[in-house]
Design an enzyme around this catalytic site. Structure first.
Site, PDB file in Angstrom:
ATOM      1  N   GLU A 159     -24.507 -29.101  -2.115  1.00 18.15           N
ATOM      2  CA  GLU A 159     -25.483 -27.733  -2.054  1.00 18.15           C
ATOM      3  C   GLU A 159     -24.768 -26.377  -3.202  1.00 18.15           C
ATOM      4  O   GLU A 159     -24.172 -25.118  -2.715  1.00 18.15           O
ATOM      5  CB  GLU A 159     -24.975 -26.960  -0.472  1.00 18.15           C
ATOM      6  CG  GLU A 159     -25.027 -27.917   0.705  1.00 18.15           C
ATOM      7  CD  GLU A 159     -24.562 -27.667   2.110  1.00 18.15           C
ATOM      8  OE1 GLU A 159     -23.680 -26.354   1.935  1.00 18.15           O
ATOM      9  OE2 GLU A 159     -25.022 -27.985   2.947  1.00 18.15           O
ATOM     10  N   GLU A 323     -27.771 -33.695   5.905  1.00 17.62           N
ATOM     11  CA  GLU A 323     -27.019 -33.178   6.828  1.00 17.62           C
ATOM     12  C   GLU A 323     -27.950 -32.423   7.627  1.00 17.62           C
ATOM     13  O   GLU A 323     -29.255 -31.865   7.285  1.00 17.62           O
ATOM     14  CB  GLU A 323     -26.500 -32.033   5.976  1.00 17.62           C
ATOM     15  CG  GLU A 323     -25.408 -32.835   5.097  1.00 17.62           C
ATOM     16  CD  GLU A 323     -24.288 -31.429   4.816  1.00 17.62           C
ATOM     17  OE1 GLU A 323     -24.371 -30.087   5.758  1.00 17.62           O
ATOM     18  OE2 GLU A 323     -23.739 -31.527   3.766  1.00 17.62           O
TER      19      GLU A 323
END
Ligand SMILES: [Zn+2]
Length: 687
Positions: A159, A323
């Site tokens: 991320e 995710e």
């Protein structure tokens, strides 16, 4: 765009990936847990595990002391049960010794305060030390595991986000500007409108990144800084993957993209359209707040569909859900559990839009610290019997029956244009309504009708090819370069239909307004000249008369001077009452529509219904249904795979006008089919 129906395998796997972030480094003192995990992996139908994402302090507890033995055995154990590994580089968080010994790795915030060690994503992307340390670590990982048969993919960092304002980053920014402006400081001053507030620079060293304690109102500077942050993040990423590409050229590379969560809009801080070019596979982390108290389930599902279609369209190929949570997360304001059935439904929605995986954060729930209550496949009870584990197992079982869907995509006749730079420029713009610009949300409003009618949409960016689409929707393209305008003009001239809205074509790529009114090419294409934009207070209302009825208008109304267009809608009130609000103009072989105001949901339904008819836009596979049901289709040369999803709290009846086979149950189906609350059916139909 009409891609082929050939399968595109974005990973080497010919099966749907199921599993997710597994953090055995938190459990090395608990061998009994690690042994139990192998059993639970099989019971949950998990086959793929992302390893090492935050493992740096375990891999290198002191500088130069490397410990890979634990990771060797974890990877071997996963391989022994037939599992695959997505191996991460650990740069998302670094060990404390590094921050202590090399403070230059610490990030400096926009107020020029150096941050302490802590959290994650708290490092300078320019720091030579951090680049050297990550490159060294990544080379060792690639040397050690690059040929391991279980290695499926690389997960670079985690991320990526944020920005650093340290001296090294300032120097890098100035160097980036010198390249961009070809060493010509006057060109920079001209582009940034230098004389305004006496902001002309006489030396490159005077330039600083935007800051609340300094300058943040020079829009050209703001925009260039955002571009630099994306480029510098990509530069850091490229440094991370140098050895990986050299040693494992056949292993695909991804990094996990994000969404901004409360409103569920695309992540704003990095220009993913640039980043996508550096990745083999797009993957993203989806955490919609299902069952929230501000919108219907179907509305949220529509927004998830929009982001999926954007991230899928970045490479026009299947993507991965990297995710998701099997139940609640730990970081929403209210962390509500997914209701029974929602986990399968929300997972299948991702697959329906092009995901070849359902992966979770996290596979085993952490015992301490901030993620100890974030949803996981395996909870603190260590049980295979709880509700969440059973719902995960059901997803695993379902994915096991969808191998033929892997690698498939689907064509679209409709594209919506999304642009990160436009959103930044519009956000910076001091004008209009400071809280009502809502660019991504506006795009979702235009996407809604197509989603409701199961008409495939690609959400594309400005550099992508427009030519394969029948309809291109371009809401609020405030920043439109000469190049983009020329491309839009060509699209219409060649026979395309374009829809543009209020607040479009205002500034160029330097965030400088066009002089002499609206760009001549846009005037030619649309047959109008927008002369004034009225911004409304939240309680203000106007209305537009269109197609024999009245539609509510909020926030924005653009006053139009008509040249050659057909006026198909007019404002009802105020000083511009009875003047053009919605226009349509024939330009060469195509048609150009302009919507002057922000109009209610029903307007979009009725307006786009007209275009759907006129342009013969159709679902890939027609299934009649009521509101709140979505049908998304993936295709290969032989078959259509239709995901029929009930995003309502009531039973819904759908009608299938073909002979279909349920891919999960094997039943033959046709005619009416009842879908329970949150039920999803996956049908194969001969194409
Ligand atoms: Zn820095």
């Amino acid at each position: 765009m009409m891609p082929t129906n050939e399968k595109t395998y974005t990973t080497a796997a010919r099966f749907m990936l199921h599993g997710g972030d597994y953090n055995p480094d938190q459990w090395l003192d608990h061998p009994e847990i690690l042994a139990e995990d192998l059993k639970l992996m099989k019971l949950s139908g998990s086959n793929t595990f992302s390893l090492g994402i935050f493992a740096w302090s375990t891999l290198e507890p002191e500088e130069g002391q490397f410990h890979f033995e634990w990771l060797d055995s974890i990877i071997d154990n996963i391989a022994s049960i037939g599992g695959r590994v997505i191996l991460a580089t650990p740069s998302g968080a670094r060990p404390a010794w590094m921050s202590q010994k090399y403070p230059e790795v610490l990030r400096v915030n926009e107020s020029r305060v150096q941050q302490l060690h802590g959290g994650r994503h708290n490092h300078c992307f320019t720091s030579p030390v951090y680049r050297e340390k990550t490159a060294k670590m990544n080379r060792m990982l690639a040397e050690r595991y690059g040929k391991h048969p279980a290695l499926l993919m690389w997960h670079i960092s985690n991320e990526y986000g944020g920005e650093c304002h340290c001296d090294k980053c300032q120097d890098a920014f100035r160097s980036w500007l010198k390249v961009k402006y070809a060493d010509d400081l006057k060109a920079l001053n001209d582009s940034w409108w230098g004389p305004f507030w006496s902001h002309t620079f006489s030396d490159w060293s005077q330039i600083e990144s935007p800051s609340p304690i300094g300058e943040n109102m020079v829009h050209g500077l703001n925009l260039d800084w955002k571009r630099f942050v994306t480029d510098q993040t990509i530069s850091f990423f490229e440094n991370e993957v140098t050895a990986i590409k050299e040693l494992t050229p056949d292993i695909p590379i991804t990094t996990n993209f994000m969404a901004d969560t409360h409103d569920l809009i695309p992540f704003q801080s990095l220009d993913y359209s640039k980043f996508a070019k550096h990745l083999d596979v797009i993957s993203w982390d989806a955490y919609p707040a299902w069952h929230n108290d501000w919108e219907t389930t179907a509305n949220l599902a529509m927004k998830v569909g929009f982001i999926n279609d954007l991230y899928r369209s970045l490479k026009q190929q299947p993507f991965l859900l990297m995710e998701s949570t099997p139940s609640a997360v730990n970081w929403h304001k209210v962390n509500k559990a997914k209701r029974p059935g929602m986990h399968l439904l929300s997972s299948m929605q991702m697959v329906a839009h092009g995901s070849d995986s359902i992966l979770y954060f996290q596979w085993r729930k952490s015992r301490g610290s901030s993620e100890k209550f974030h949803g996981a496949v395996v909870d603190h009870d260590n049980s295979a019997e709880n509700r969440v584990f059973k719902e995960v197992s059901k997803v695993g079982e379902t994915l096991g029956k969808l191998s033929q869907v892997v690698g498939t995509n689907r064509p679209a006749d409709v594209a919506i244009l999304y642009d990160w730079e436009n959103n930044w420029a519009l956000d910076h713009a001091q004008g209009y309504g400071s809280e009502t610009k809502s660019y991504p949300q506006t795009l979702q409003e235009h996407y809604r009708t197509f989603w409701e009618q199961d008409i495939p949409v690609d959400v594309i960016t400005k550099e992508q090819d427009f030519s394969g689409y029948k309809l291109l929707v371009v809401p609020m393209l405030y920043l439109a370069s000469e190049r983009t305008i020329a491309r839009l003009k060509r699209f219409v001239a060649d026979g395309g239909t374009v829809v543009m809205t209020y607040i479009s074509g205002i500034v160029n790529e330097y965030d400088l307004t066009y002089l002499g009114g609206w760009h001549q090419d846009l005037r030619d294409v649309f047959g109008i000249n927008p002369v004034e934009t009225d911004t409304l207070y939240p309680s203000d209302r106007n209305a537009v008369h269109y197609g024999g009825r009245s539609y509510e208008l909020t926030d924005y109304a653009t006053v139009l001077e008509n040249h050659s267009a057909d006026v198909v809608g007019t404002y009802e009130q105020d000083f511009y009452a009875e003047t053009p609000a919605v226009t349509s103009n024939r330009y060469e072989k195509g048609e150009a529509y302009y919507i002057g105001g922000r109009l209610e949901e029903q307007f979009h339904r009725d307006f786009y219904q007209g275009l759907i008819r006129e342009l013969s836009l159709q679902p890939v596979f027609p299934i009649a249904h009521g509101p709140g049901v979505s049908v998304q289709v993936r295709q290969d040369a032989a078959q259509d795979y239709a995901f029929v999803m009930n995003f309502t709290e009531q039973e819904q009846t759908v009608s299938i006008d073909a002979k279909a086979k349920d891919l999960v149950t094997g039943e033959d189906l046709s005619g009416e089919l009842a879908l329970a609350k949150y039920e999803v059916r996956i049908l194969a139909v001969n194409g």
